[in-house]
Design a protein around this motif. Structure first.
Motif, PDB file in Angstrom:
ATOM      1  N   UNK A 264       0.841  -1.204   0.000  1.00 35.13           N
ATOM      2  CA  UNK A 264       0.000   0.000   0.000  1.00 35.13           C
ATOM      3  C   UNK A 264       0.872   1.249   0.000  1.00 35.13           C
ATOM      4  N   UNK A 265       1.942   1.218   0.788  1.00 37.08           N
ATOM      5  CA  UNK A 265       2.850   2.364   0.859  1.00 37.08           C
ATOM      6  C   UNK A 265       3.480   2.691  -0.486  1.00 37.08           C
ATOM      7  N   UNK A 266       3.805   1.660  -1.256  1.00 34.51           N
ATOM      8  CA  UNK A 266       4.388   1.901  -2.584  1.00 34.51           C
ATOM      9  C   UNK A 266       3.480   2.764  -3.453  1.00 34.51           C
ATOM     10  N   UNK A 267       2.170   2.584  -3.303  1.00 34.28           N
ATOM     11  CA  UNK A 267       1.243   3.362  -4.131  1.00 34.28           C
ATOM     12  C   UNK A 267       1.264   4.834  -3.715  1.00 34.28           C
ATOM     13  N   UNK A 268       1.438   5.105  -2.421  1.00 25.43           N
ATOM     14  CA  UNK A 268       1.526   6.498  -1.963  1.00 25.43           C
ATOM     15  C   UNK A 268       2.764   7.162  -2.542  1.00 25.43           C
ATOM     16  N   UNK A 283       0.897   4.203   6.695  1.00 22.97           N
ATOM     17  CA  UNK A 283       0.003   3.052   6.489  1.00 22.97           C
ATOM     18  C   UNK A 283      -0.040   2.128   7.699  1.00 22.97           C
ATOM     19  N   UNK A 284       1.110   1.862   8.327  1.00 23.34           N
ATOM     20  CA  UNK A 284       1.188   0.762   9.290  1.00 23.34           C
ATOM     21  C   UNK A 284       0.219   0.844  10.476  1.00 23.34           C
ATOM     22  N   UNK A 285       0.145   1.962  11.194  1.00 22.06           N
ATOM     23  CA  UNK A 285      -0.773   1.963  12.345  1.00 22.06           C
ATOM     24  C   UNK A 285      -2.226   1.678  11.961  1.00 22.06           C
ATOM     25  N   UNK A 286      -2.673   2.274  10.870  1.00 20.79           N
ATOM     26  CA  UNK A 286      -4.051   2.034  10.425  1.00 20.79           C
ATOM     27  C   UNK A 286      -4.244   0.586   9.998  1.00 20.79           C
ATOM     28  N   UNK A 287      -3.241   0.018   9.346  1.00 15.99           N
ATOM     29  CA  UNK A 287      -3.334  -1.379   8.923  1.00 15.99           C
ATOM     30  C   UNK A 287      -3.389  -2.313  10.132  1.00 15.99           C
ATOM     31  N   UNK A 288      -2.568  -2.045  11.137  1.00 12.68           N
ATOM     32  CA  UNK A 288      -2.560  -2.896  12.327  1.00 12.68           C
ATOM     33  C   UNK A 288      -3.894  -2.838  13.051  1.00 12.68           C
ATOM     34  N   UNK A 289      -4.486  -1.660  13.121  1.00 14.10           N
ATOM     35  CA  UNK A 289      -5.798  -1.546  13.768  1.00 14.10           C
ATOM     36  C   UNK A 289      -6.864  -2.291  12.964  1.00 14.10           C
ATOM     37  N   UNK A 290      -6.751  -2.248  11.642  1.00 12.86           N
ATOM     38  CA  UNK A 290      -7.710  -2.941  10.790  1.00 12.86           C
ATOM     39  C   UNK A 290      -7.583  -4.462  10.933  1.00 12.86           C
ATOM     40  N   UNK A 321      -0.570   1.961  19.621  1.00 15.96           N
ATOM     41  CA  UNK A 321      -0.390   3.360  20.022  1.00 15.96           C
ATOM     42  C   UNK A 321       1.086   3.671  20.271  1.00 15.96           C
ATOM     43  N   UNK A 322       1.802   2.698  20.857  1.00 16.68           N
ATOM     44  CA  UNK A 322       3.226   2.898  21.144  1.00 16.68           C
ATOM     45  C   UNK A 322       4.033   2.993  19.850  1.00 16.68           C
ATOM     46  N   UNK A 323       3.679   2.181  18.862  1.00 15.17           N
ATOM     47  CA  UNK A 323       4.340   2.245  17.554  1.00 15.17           C
ATOM     48  C   UNK A 323       4.107   3.615  16.926  1.00 15.17           C
ATOM     49  N   UNK A 324       2.863   4.054  16.951  1.00 10.81           N
ATOM     50  CA  UNK A 324       2.525   5.347  16.361  1.00 10.81           C
ATOM     51  C   UNK A 324       3.250   6.483  17.093  1.00 10.81           C
ATOM     52  N   UNK A 325       3.320   6.390  18.409  1.00 14.08           N
ATOM     53  CA  UNK A 325       4.012   7.412  19.192  1.00 14.08           C
ATOM     54  C   UNK A 325       5.507   7.419  18.897  1.00 14.08           C
ATOM     55  N   UNK A 326       6.064   6.225  18.651  1.00 15.33           N
ATOM     56  CA  UNK A 326       7.486   6.113  18.294  1.00 15.33           C
ATOM     57  C   UNK A 326       7.774   6.924  17.034  1.00 15.33           C
ATOM     58  N   UNK A 327       6.914   6.802  16.030  1.00 14.13           N
ATOM     59  CA  UNK A 327       7.086   7.588  14.802  1.00 14.13           C
ATOM     60  C   UNK A 327       6.948   9.081  15.089  1.00 14.13           C
ATOM     61  N   UNK A 328       5.937   9.418  15.838  1.00 15.03           N
ATOM     62  CA  UNK A 328       5.635  10.836  16.062  1.00 15.03           C
ATOM     63  C   UNK A 328       6.711  11.539  16.888  1.00 15.03           C
ATOM     64  N   UNK A 329       7.367  10.799  17.790  1.00 16.57           N
ATOM     65  CA  UNK A 329       8.448  11.413  18.566  1.00 16.57           C
ATOM     66  C   UNK A 329       9.647  11.759  17.680  1.00 16.57           C
ATOM     67  N   UNK A 330       9.733  11.115  16.515  1.00 11.38           N
ATOM     68  CA  UNK A 330      10.791  11.433  15.552  1.00 11.38           C
ATOM     69  C   UNK A 330      10.276  12.401  14.485  1.00 11.38           C
ATOM     70  N   UNK A 331       9.102  12.990  14.742  1.00  3.90           N
ATOM     71  CA  UNK A 331       8.468  13.932  13.805  1.00  3.90           C
ATOM     72  C   UNK A 331       8.155  13.298  12.457  1.00  3.90           C
ATOM     73  N   UNK A 332       7.778  12.024  12.499  1.00  2.99           N
ATOM     74  CA  UNK A 332       7.353  11.317  11.294  1.00  2.99           C
ATOM     75  C   UNK A 332       5.835  11.214  11.329  1.00  2.99           C
ATOM     76  N   UNK A 333       5.185  11.753  10.318  1.00  2.00           N
ATOM     77  CA  UNK A 333       3.728  11.781  10.287  1.00  2.00           C
ATOM     78  C   UNK A 333       3.147  10.392  10.091  1.00  2.00           C
ATOM     79  N   UNK A 334       2.000  10.159  10.713  1.00  2.00           N
ATOM     80  CA  UNK A 334       1.274   8.908  10.501  1.00  2.00           C
ATOM     81  C   UNK A 334      -0.043   9.171   9.764  1.00  2.00           C
TER      82      UNK A 334
END
Length: 382
Positions: A264-268, A283-290, A321-334
């Motif tokens: 999915x990420x490749x298409x973005x 993609x990953x946090x939304x995919x994991x929740x799905x 949530x911890x995975x998503x927070x890990x990205x966000x602490x590095x200023x990587x958008x989810x």
């Protein structure tokens, strides 16, 4: 577990190892050096490569993009064919190395090289190649896979063959000294998702693969949390080696693998030019929740063994949530914002591309249908 595993790439790791090129390529071989935008001429890597090739006959090709395109790479294919190149040396990050793998295979094929990506041509031979890694992220320097974009149609597809596995890889952490912070962060995220694609699947009892995957994840987590130490030799060495180990084939042997986040990420990336690593974080946090119910057990295991979370009924949810927070602490958008104002049009565009590429049943359980992909994108696109 039932598998056959071999990794044929010789690794030269550590400071000053670029000189190893001299003894790793036959002096009788005519070499094509492939690189990207030219940053290697500013950080000293190019000069070291030139010095190591002083006894060789060699030519160069530059301009490989961050997401290597067939259109650019075909120009290098012509050079290999017309000048009877014996060996390809890729000097760069994953994009340059992936692109060089395409060149190596397409140069031995008389048809359109894109046939390699569509599966219409099965690779039976390739020009030998080696790699000098300048950006740790993809592990392409010691695996057999590559991802290539066809700019004319905005298609981004992958291929793999043992024929394009690099003969050797030079990994000198000193080359990372001049990398922008964004690229270092991308390297952490890319390697993190590579591990997750082979780890966050089903419970299978392969203790070595799981244990090593968790070690790699904890290391990447520590590197992200200690990003202020990025100028130290130890920090650079650990990121370069961890990113390599994340995708050298070892932790994925004999266990289920996912790779839906990548598909999915490749298409973005193909549609909006989003950095590869950042498309994965979107993609990953939304995919994991799905896919929560399918992945609950492994998410709980990751929560305890990687993040140190306590057990609870909502442990899997807290791990995401911890995975998503890990990205966000590095200023990587989810969340994807590059699509503009029309969210529905963006979702439709990605789903259409997934359908066009036959990606209608993704994930280790093949449960990510086009409708599930649409639901994931609805959550992932701002």
């Amino acid at each position: 577990m039932r598998f056959s595993y071999v990794n044929t790439t010789q690794i030269f790791f550590g400071q000053g190892q670029i000189s190893s090129i001299q003894s790793s390529i036959s002096p009788s071989d005519k070499v094509l050096v492939i690189y990207g935008s030219g940053s290697i001429k500013k950080n000293g890597v190019y000069d070291q490569v030139v010095n190591s090739l002083k006894d060789h006959h060699w030519v160069e090709f530059s301009g490989v993009e961050a997401n290597p395109t067939k259109e650019t790479l075909d120009k290098a294919v012509d050079i290999v064919k017309q000048q009877n190149i014996d060996f390809i040396l890729a000097v760069g990050g994953g994009s340059v190395i992936d692109g060089s793998k395409y060149v190596a295979a397409a140069a031995k094929y008389q048809g359109d090289g894109w046939d390699i990506l569509t599966g219409d041509y099965q690779i039976s031979d390739a020009t030998p190649l080696g790699a000098v890694l300048t950006l740790p992220a993809t592990g392409s320097e010691s695996n057999a896979g590559a991802v290539i974009t066809k700019a004319a149609t905005q298609d981004k597809l992958s291929f793999g063959s043992p024929h394009v596995q690099p003969k050797f890889a030079v990994m000198d952490p000193d080359v990372m000294k001049t990398l922008p912070e964004k690229q270092l962060i991308n390297g952490i995220v890319d390697a993190w998702v590579h591990v997750c694609e082979q780890y966050l699947t089903t419970s299978h009892g392969a203790m070595v693969q799981d244990g090593y995957a968790e070690t790699l994840l904890r290391t990447l987590k520590t590197l992200g949390e200690s990003f202020e130490q990025r100028d130290s030799d130890g920090w650079r060495e650990n990121l370069m080696w961890t990113a390599n180990q994340a995708l050298n084939g070892l932790i994925g042997t004999g266990v289920p693998q996912d790779w839906a986040t990548h598909m999915i990420g490749h298409e973005l990336t193909a549609l909006w030019g989003v950095d590869h690593a950042r498309s994965l974080a979107i993609v990953q946090p939304s995919l994991l929740r799905n896919q929560l119910e399918h992945k609950r057990s492994k998410l709980e295991q990751m929560g305890v063994n990687v993040f140190g979370l306590t057990k609870s009924d909502d442990l899997a949810e807290r791990t995401i949530n911890a995975i998503e927070n890990f990205y966000q602490t590095m200023q990587v958008s989810t969340q994807l914002t590059e699509h503009g104002d029309n969210k529905q049009k963006a979702i439709d565009a990605v789903v259409s591309q997934l359908e066009h590429h036959g990606l209608k049943a993704l994930g280790e359980n093949k449960t990510i249908t086009l409708e599930a992909s649409r639901q994931i994108l609805t959550s992932a696109i701002a």
